[in-house]
Enzyme design. Structure first.
Site, PDB file in Angstrom:
ATOM      1  N   LYS A 184      -1.198   0.308  -6.098  1.00 53.27           N
ATOM      2  CA  LYS A 184      -0.818   0.943  -5.022  1.00 53.27           C
ATOM      3  C   LYS A 184       0.401   1.904  -5.428  1.00 53.27           C
ATOM      4  CE  LYS A 184      -1.374  -3.135  -2.214  1.00 53.27           C
ATOM      5  NZ  LYS A 184      -0.361  -4.181  -1.476  1.00 53.27           N
ATOM      6  N   ASP A 209      -2.578  -4.231  -9.937  1.00 54.60           N
ATOM      7  CA  ASP A 209      -2.023  -3.015  -9.579  1.00 54.60           C
ATOM      8  C   ASP A 209      -0.913  -2.286 -10.132  1.00 54.60           C
ATOM      9  OD1 ASP A 209       0.181  -4.650  -8.568  1.00 54.60           O
ATOM     10  OD2 ASP A 209      -0.823  -5.060  -6.824  1.00 54.60           O
ATOM     11  N   MET A 250      11.563  -2.000  -2.776  1.00 57.30           N
ATOM     12  CA  MET A 250      10.943  -0.790  -1.812  1.00 57.30           C
ATOM     13  C   MET A 250      11.984  -0.244  -0.950  1.00 57.30           C
ATOM     14  SD  MET A 250       7.374  -2.908  -0.725  1.00 57.30           S
ATOM     15  CE  MET A 250       8.457  -4.490   0.149  1.00 57.30           C
TER      16      MET A 250
HETATM   17  N1  SAH Z   1       6.099  -9.209  -5.841  1.00 56.61           N
HETATM   18  C1  SAH Z   1       7.122  -8.237  -6.545  1.00 56.61           C
HETATM   19  C2  SAH Z   1       7.652  -7.191  -5.466  1.00 56.61           C
HETATM   20  C3  SAH Z   1       6.668  -6.340  -4.807  1.00 56.61           C
HETATM   21  S1  SAH Z   1       7.271  -5.335  -3.845  1.00 56.61           S
HETATM   22  C4  SAH Z   1       8.473  -9.004  -7.208  1.00 56.61           C
HETATM   23  O1  SAH Z   1       8.348 -10.100  -6.948  1.00 56.61           O
HETATM   24  O2  SAH Z   1       8.939  -8.387  -7.831  1.00 56.61           O
HETATM   25  C5  SAH Z   1       7.383  -3.765  -4.790  1.00 56.61           C
HETATM   26  C6  SAH Z   1       8.837  -3.443  -5.043  1.00 56.61           C
HETATM   27  O3  SAH Z   1       9.173  -4.272  -6.197  1.00 56.61           O
HETATM   28  C7  SAH Z   1       9.027  -2.081  -5.613  1.00 56.61           C
HETATM   29  O4  SAH Z   1       9.072  -1.080  -4.772  1.00 56.61           O
HETATM   30  C8  SAH Z   1      10.479  -2.365  -6.451  1.00 56.61           C
HETATM   31  O5  SAH Z   1      11.256  -2.130  -5.495  1.00 56.61           O
HETATM   32  C9  SAH Z   1      10.338  -3.790  -6.887  1.00 56.61           C
HETATM   33  N2  SAH Z   1      10.103  -3.742  -8.338  1.00 56.61           N
HETATM   34  C10 SAH Z   1       8.721  -4.366  -8.714  1.00 56.61           C
HETATM   35  N3  SAH Z   1       8.925  -4.271 -10.241  1.00 56.61           N
HETATM   36  C11 SAH Z   1      10.058  -3.637 -10.446  1.00 56.61           C
HETATM   37  C12 SAH Z   1      10.509  -3.132 -11.744  1.00 56.61           C
HETATM   38  N4  SAH Z   1      10.001  -3.398 -12.822  1.00 56.61           N
HETATM   39  N5  SAH Z   1      11.577  -2.457 -11.812  1.00 56.61           N
HETATM   40  C13 SAH Z   1      12.333  -2.176 -10.401  1.00 56.61           C
HETATM   41  N6  SAH Z   1      11.750  -2.687  -9.347  1.00 56.61           N
HETATM   42  C14 SAH Z   1      10.713  -3.145  -9.425  1.00 56.61           C
END
Ligand code: SAH
Length: 507
Positions: free
Chosen positions: A58, A36, A173
C-alpha cells in the site's frame, strides 16, 4: 478438501531482526507470502525455496489491492490448501486491519493464527531515543490514527480528551495531516511549546528524525520536505532524545554496505556491519567450486594419491582447507596419509580450519602476501624436500618460483576455483543507480574484477561510472591495487588482511 492455514504476522517496524521467532517460523514454512510496503523485504529471503511472493503494497495514495481484495485473496489461497503468511508492518492489530482479514477467514472456516509484532508506534520512537513513557514525564500513552481527515477512515477522535488527558500521543499515518493535528491539540489546550518529533522509516537504514514544538513542527516538516511513513510523537518524553539518541551514534548508521564475497564466507562480515549499525547487502560476485578444468582435477587427484610423499603441505586459505578435505573424502583418502608432512597454514584462520580437523599447523606465517609467506617458510625448508602447495586458480607464481629456486620439488594444485556469480543482480544495479549503496567491500582482487564483470553482464556499460561516489573498502594492499587499477579510489584499507580488520577500518 485440504484446507490451508493463514498466519497473520507482525513483521516488526523494519529492522529485519525485530520480528518474533514465531513470525520467522511462519515465513519459513509459508507456501505463499502476502506482504506490503512496511514489512521489510529483507525478511523475505528466509522463505523456503519456491515459495510464492505476492506484493499487495500500500502506498498512501495508491492501494495496489483494495483491502476487501486482500481479505478474499487470503481466503482463496487457504482454500487451495496453501500455507499462507500475511506479513504486515509493525503489529497486525495496530492499524493493521488484521481484524477484517481474520473475520473473513473465520467466516470461511479457515484456520488462522495472529502472531503479534513489534509495533512502530513504540519501537520507532525507541530507535530515535524516545521512550514513550517515563516516570518523570507521563503516565499514559495513546496510539492514534492521524488519517482521520479528510477520509474519515476511522471514527472521530476526541481531541479534547487527547489534549487534556493523555501524556504521550503517538500518531500513525499523520504526516499529511500534521497541521490539523497540531492545530487541534493547541486549540484544546495543549501548550504550543509541547515538544514534537517525527521519525520516518524508523529502524530502517533511512531512519531520520525531525523535532520541534506544536507551534513550529508543521512548518519545519514542510521546509525539510519530510515525508511519510513517519510516526509523530507529541509529549514531554521527546526531550529525552537529546540525551538518549543512540542509533545515530553507531559508526555505520544510515549506510548500506555491499558485501561482494562468496555467500558461504560472507556471514562474519555481514554480522560485523550489522553490529556497527550498517545494512549489509549481499551481492556475492564469486562462487567457489571444485576446479572445472580436467587437467587441474587430475593434477589434484594425482597429488592426493601420493600425499604420503610430501615433506611439506602448504594450505593458503580456509577455503583451500575446506575443498582439500572435501576431495579427500570424495576419493576415500585417509588423512593419516599425510602424517609425515609438516603443515604450513597461511594466516590464523587457515590454522584454525586445520585445528578443527585435528591438525596443528607447524608453521603459521602471519603475513598473507606471498612474499611474507616465503620469508617465514624459507628457513624451515630444506633443499630437496617436496612441497605441496594447495591454492586456488588465481594464485600468483611468486611462491612456487621462489621455492623452486631454493631447490624444492614443488607440486602446485588448485583445490578450488572462483567463478562469477550474479544472484539478485538486477536489484543491486537498481540500488546502485539510486545511490542506495554507500560503501562496497572487497575481500580479494577477484571480488573487484568479478564485480565489474558481473555489472557488465547485467547490462551496465560503464561500471566505473555507476560506482562513482561509492566509498571503497579493501581487505589488503593487493586488493586495493586491483581496485585502483580499475579506476576506483580506495577509501578504507584494512590494517591486517582480515575481515574483522576490514570492518574496523569502516568505523
Ligand atoms: N501495524 C503498523 C502500523 C500500520 S499504519 C504498526 O504496528 O507499526 C502505517 C503507519 O505506521 C505509517 O503511516 C507510519 O505512520 C507508521 N509506520 C510504520 N512503520 C514505520 C516506520 N518504520 N517508521 C515510521 N513510521 C512507521
Amino acid at each position: 478438501m485440504v484446507k490451508g492455514k493463514v498466519y497473520l504476522v507482525g513483521a516488526g517496524p523494519g529492522d529485519p531482526k525485530l520480528i518474533t521467532i514465531r513470525g520467522m517460523e511462519a515465513i519459513q514454512k509459508a507456501d505463499v507470502i502476502v506482504y506490503d510496503r512496511l514489512a521489510s523485504p529483507r525478511l523475505l529471503k528466509h522463505r523456503k525455496p519456491g515459495a510464492e511472493l505476492i506484493f499487495v503494497g500500500k502506498l498512501p495514495d495508491k492501494h495496489m489491492l483494495r483491502q476487501e481484495e486482500i481479505n478474499q485473496l487470503l481466503v482463496d489461497l487457504a482454500l487451495q490448501g496453501k500455507v499462507v503468511t500475511r506479513l504486515k508492518g509493525g503489529d497486525p492489530s495496530v492499524f493493521g486491519r488484521v481484524g477484517e482479514e481474520a473475520e473473513l477467514l473465520a467466516d470461511h472456516g479457515v484456520t488462522f493464527e495472529i502472531i503479534p509484532g513489534i509495533t512502530s508506534s513504540i519501537a520507532v520512537p525507541a530507535y530515535a531515543g524516545i521512550p514513550v513513557t517515563h516516570r518523570d514525564f507521563t503516565s499514559s500513552v495513546a496510539i492514534v490514527t492521524g488519517h482521520e481527515y479528510p477520509n474519515k477512515t476511522y471514527t472521530a477522535l476526541n481531541w479534547e480528551h487527547l489534549a487534556k488527558a493523555v501524556g504521550t500521543t503517538v500518531f500513525l499515518m499523520g504526516v499529511a495531516n500534521l497541521d490539523h493535528i497540531c492545530h487541534e491539540l493547541m486549540h484544546w489546550g495543549k501548550s504550543p511549546d509541547t515538544p514534537v518529533a517525527l521519525v520516518r522509516w524508523g529502524t530502517w537504514t533511512e531512519q531520520a528524525t525531525i523535532t520541534g514544538t506544536l507551534a513550529d513542527i508543521a512548518e519545519k516538516v514542510r521546509v525539510a520536505n519530510f515525508q511519510s511513513p513517519a510516526v509523530i510523537i507529541v509529549g514531554e518524553v521527546v526531550k529525552l532524545r537529546e540525551k538518549l539518541a543512540w542509533i545515530e551514534k553507531k559508526p555505520l548508521f544510515g549506510r548500506r554496505v555491499l558485501v561482494t564475497r562468496a555467500r558461504s564466507q560472507a556471514s562474519e562480515l555481514v554480522n560485523l556491519i550489522d553490529e556497527l549499525g550498517g545494512e549489509a547487502v549481499e551481492f556475492p560476485v564469486i562462487r567457489l567450486q571444485p576446479p572445472s578444468d580436467s587437467a587441474a582435477q587430475q593434477a589434484l587427484d594425482a597429488a592426493l594419491d601420493k600425499l604420503h610423499t610430501f615433506d611439506w603441505i602448504v594450505l593458503t586459505s580456509v577455503n583451500g582447507v575446506e575443498f582439500f578435505w572435501r576431495r579427500l573424502r570424495e576419493r576415500g583418502i585417509d588423512v593419516r596419509r599425510m602424517a609425515n608432512a609438516r603443515l604450513a597454514a597461511v594466516g590464523p584462520k587457515t590454522a584454525e580450519a586445520l585445528a578443527e580437523r585435528g591438525l596443528i599447523a607447524d608453521l603459521v606465517p602471519a603475513k598473507f602476501e606471498a612474499e611474507g609467506v616465503y620469508e617465514a617458510i624459507r628457513s624451515e625448508l630444506m633443499p630437496g624436500q617436496s612441497v605441496l602447495l594447495a591454492t586456488a586458480d588465481r594464485a600468483r607464481d611468486y611462491l612456487p618460483a621462489k621455492l623452486r629456486e631454493l631447490g624444492m620439488a614443488v607440486t602446485e594444485v588448485d583445490v578450488y576455483e572462483n567463478v562469477l556469480a550474479l544472484e539478485d543482480g538486477e536489484e543491486i544495479v537498481a540500488l546502485l543507480q539510486n545511490q542506495g549503496i554507500h560503501i562496497i567491500t572487497f575481500t580479494s582482487s577477484s571480488t573487484v574484477t568479478n564485480l565489474f564483470a558481473a555489472l557488465r553482464q547485467l547490462g551496465v556499460e560503464d561500471p566505473l561510472h555507476l560506482l562513482q561516489g561509492v566509498e571503497i573498502a579493501c581487505i589488503g594492499p593487493k586488493t586495493a591495487d586491483t581496485a585502483r587499477q580499475l579506476g576506483l579510489p580506495v577509501t578504507y584499507l584494512a590494517k591486517e588482511a582480515t575481515v574483522a580488520s576490514l570492518a574496523d577500518s569502516l568505523s
